[in-house]
Scaffold this active site. Sequence first.
Site, PDB file in Angstrom:
ATOM      1  N   CYS A 276      11.146  -4.061   5.377  1.00 30.22           N
ATOM      2  CA  CYS A 276      11.882  -3.234   4.423  1.00 30.22           C
ATOM      3  C   CYS A 276      13.120  -4.022   3.985  1.00 30.22           C
ATOM      4  O   CYS A 276      13.905  -4.467   4.834  1.00 30.22           O
ATOM      5  CB  CYS A 276      12.286  -1.926   5.082  1.00 30.22           C
ATOM      6  SG  CYS A 276      13.372  -0.913   4.053  1.00 30.22           S
TER       7      CYS A 276
ATOM      8  N   CYS B 149       0.475  -0.012  -2.852  1.00 29.07           N
ATOM      9  CA  CYS B 149       0.944  -0.746  -4.019  1.00 29.07           C
ATOM     10  C   CYS B 149       2.467  -0.760  -3.921  1.00 29.07           C
ATOM     11  O   CYS B 149       3.118   0.262  -4.133  1.00 29.07           O
ATOM     12  CB  CYS B 149       0.456   0.021  -5.249  1.00 29.07           C
ATOM     13  SG  CYS B 149       0.842  -0.764  -6.793  1.00 29.07           S
TER      14      CYS B 149
ATOM     15  N   CYS C 148      14.479   4.245   7.027  1.00 29.34           N
ATOM     16  CA  CYS C 148      15.641   4.471   6.159  1.00 29.34           C
ATOM     17  C   CYS C 148      15.324   5.322   4.945  1.00 29.34           C
ATOM     18  O   CYS C 148      16.220   5.635   4.166  1.00 29.34           O
ATOM     19  CB  CYS C 148      16.261   3.143   5.745  1.00 29.34           C
ATOM     20  SG  CYS C 148      15.300   2.220   4.539  1.00 29.34           S
TER      21      CYS C 148
HETATM   22 FE    FE Z   1      13.812   0.785   5.615  1.00 28.96          FE
END
Ligand code: FE
Length: 137
Positions: free
Chosen positions: A54, A126, A106
């Site tokens: 992330c 995607c 998050c």
């Molecule tokens: Fe995150």
Amino acid sequence: MGDTERRAERLVKSDAEWKRLLSPEQYRVLREKGTEHPGSGKYYHWKEAGAFLCAACGQELFSTKVKYESGSGWPSFWEPISPAAVEEITDTSHSMTRTEVVCSRCGSHLGHVFDDGPKPTGLRYCINSLSLSFRGE
Ligand code: FE
């Protein structure tokens, strides 16, 4: 211990903090559910082996082992690195019903998941390149 028990604690930051930490383009995608232009992303044709994290919080999300060329213009994966890494939310924006994918740690927007992916899952995650960072093996 199941995936649910192992889920990392939620990371909560204010909009002002995210704005300070992320580039304007990343903020628009990750925190305002934006979409990068198809084919524009850094990781669309990425070939190095490793893991995608992330871009907002660093949680591991997808392995390059399940990345494939979908022809969509966005990095595509047929499964997350663990079921607990992502959350899937019904998204009815833009007069469509889609399934939004967010980081489970998050809450940042990653992309959408569709059911036209390859075997074995038949899923296509995607994902915006702007939502990801890369860590090589
Ligand atoms: Fe995150």
